[in-house]
Design a protein around this motif. Structure first.
Motif, PDB file in Angstrom:
ATOM      1  N   HIS A  89      67.296  51.117  24.750  1.00  0.00           N
ATOM      2  CA  HIS A  89      67.545  52.476  24.298  1.00  0.00           C
ATOM      3  C   HIS A  89      67.446  52.591  22.778  1.00  0.00           C
ATOM      4  O   HIS A  89      67.098  53.639  22.249  1.00  0.00           O
ATOM      5  CB  HIS A  89      68.925  52.940  24.758  1.00  0.00           C
ATOM      6  N   VAL A 137      58.635  54.729  27.339  1.00  0.00           N
ATOM      7  CA  VAL A 137      59.326  55.155  28.564  1.00  0.00           C
ATOM      8  C   VAL A 137      59.667  53.936  29.423  1.00  0.00           C
ATOM      9  O   VAL A 137      60.774  53.816  29.959  1.00  0.00           O
ATOM     10  CB  VAL A 137      58.450  56.148  29.357  1.00  0.00           C
ATOM     11  N   PHE A 138      58.712  53.010  29.536  1.00  0.00           N
ATOM     12  CA  PHE A 138      58.926  51.789  30.317  1.00  0.00           C
ATOM     13  C   PHE A 138      60.086  50.987  29.753  1.00  0.00           C
ATOM     14  O   PHE A 138      60.977  50.534  30.489  1.00  0.00           O
ATOM     15  CB  PHE A 138      57.635  50.974  30.302  1.00  0.00           C
ATOM     16  N   ILE A 147      67.973  44.533  32.997  1.00  0.00           N
ATOM     17  CA  ILE A 147      68.076  45.916  33.477  1.00  0.00           C
ATOM     18  C   ILE A 147      69.539  46.312  33.689  1.00  0.00           C
ATOM     19  O   ILE A 147      69.927  47.467  33.485  1.00  0.00           O
ATOM     20  CB  ILE A 147      67.275  46.086  34.790  1.00  0.00           C
ATOM     21  N   GLY A 156      63.463  52.576  30.352  1.00  0.00           N
ATOM     22  CA  GLY A 156      63.901  52.333  31.725  1.00  0.00           C
ATOM     23  C   GLY A 156      64.490  50.947  31.925  1.00  0.00           C
ATOM     24  O   GLY A 156      65.316  50.734  32.816  1.00  0.00           O
ATOM     25  N   LEU A 157      64.087  49.989  31.082  1.00  0.00           N
ATOM     26  CA  LEU A 157      64.618  48.629  31.158  1.00  0.00           C
ATOM     27  C   LEU A 157      65.894  48.460  30.347  1.00  0.00           C
ATOM     28  O   LEU A 157      66.463  47.373  30.310  1.00  0.00           O
ATOM     29  CB  LEU A 157      63.568  47.624  30.664  1.00  0.00           C
TER      30      LEU A 157
END
Length: 253
Positions: A16, A8-9, A167, A12-13
């Motif tokens: 994918h 998940v972390f 990001i 978020g960065l």
């Protein structure tokens, strides 16, 4: 749950798409994992996707807010000051203790180059992963983004700028390839230098990146050149190759 939170972390960065080729062997068969090339702040998180490892990291990371406590108390990391001979000795002793212990330790991850690089060459391996004379699990880390915001080197982007730009990317594509178990020969067990160099040869060919005789000590010399306002190239002396015939240490330079 640790692997789920890590995924998940990373999502978020912007990571994918993470492709994993092969599977790691059980830690009882290979208590040490070696990964190259080490170029990014995110490498240890990527290599936690299957099972969160303990790893060898620089002593300064103990003081990083939040992560420092996670490394020390959660992951049981081994901290080392790379230019301190006593710290390196204690690090090697701890690696040997864990490998030979009957206790249940997390898998031990080591980046054998001992520092981050720009992925243009595989620098000389340190001996810590190879001195215990045990089989190892080799892993290749491959980043595919055309705009490279991940590299964290002496003259590259700073950590915070690199994190911000990473990001901002729409997608960060990476591949982890677990190579077959490498079991040392009797000759390699007798010489960590030969063991390390043979593994470096194999991994360099597998990933298609040439070798270099530079070491972390070259990075330290570059920092000293910058402090003295000299061109940073002055410190690129291929320290390992230059110093070995004369038994010169970094502290003597």
């Amino acid at each position: 749950i640790g692997t789920i939170l890590t995924r998940v972390f990373l999502f978020g960065l912007g990571f994918h798409r993470i492709r994993i080729i092969g599977r790691p062997v059980p830690p009882r068969l290979a208590p040490i994992t070696v990964a190259i090339p080490h170029s990014s702040l995110f490498d240890m998180f990527l290599l936690s996707l299957i099972e969160p490892p303990s790893f060898v990291t620089r002593a300064n990371n103990r003081n990083v807010p939040i992560l420092g406590r996670l490394y020390e108390h959660g992951l049981k990391c081994i901290f080392v000051s790379r230019l301190d001979s006593d710290s390196r000795r204690r690090c090697n002793e701890e690696i040997m203790r864990r490998v030979s212990s009957d206790e249940e330790w997390p898998p031990l991850l080591i980046f054998p180059e001992g520092t981050t690089t720009n992925r243009k060459a595989i620098i000389q391996f340190k001996h810590g992963a190879f001195s215990p004379k045990v089989p190892i699990q080799p892993v290749l880390i491959k980043h595919y983004n055309r705009l490279n915001t991940l590299i964290w080197t002496e003259n590259g982007l700073g950590a915070l700028i690199g994190l911000f730009l990473t990001i901002c990317q729409f997608n960060n594509s990476v591949e982890l390839e677990y190579l077959p178990l490498y079991t040392p020969s009797e000759q390699e067990k007798e010489s960590p230098t030969i063991y390390a160099e043979n593994v470096r040869d194999m991994m360099s060919i597998a990933i298609g990146i040439p070798k270099s005789n530079h070491t972390f000590e070259d990075v330290a010399l570059i920092r000293e050149c910058k402090r003295l306002e000299l061109p940073h190239e002055t410190g690129l002396v291929e320290f390992g190759q230059t110093a070995r015939p004369y038994s010169i240490t970094y502290r003597q330079v």
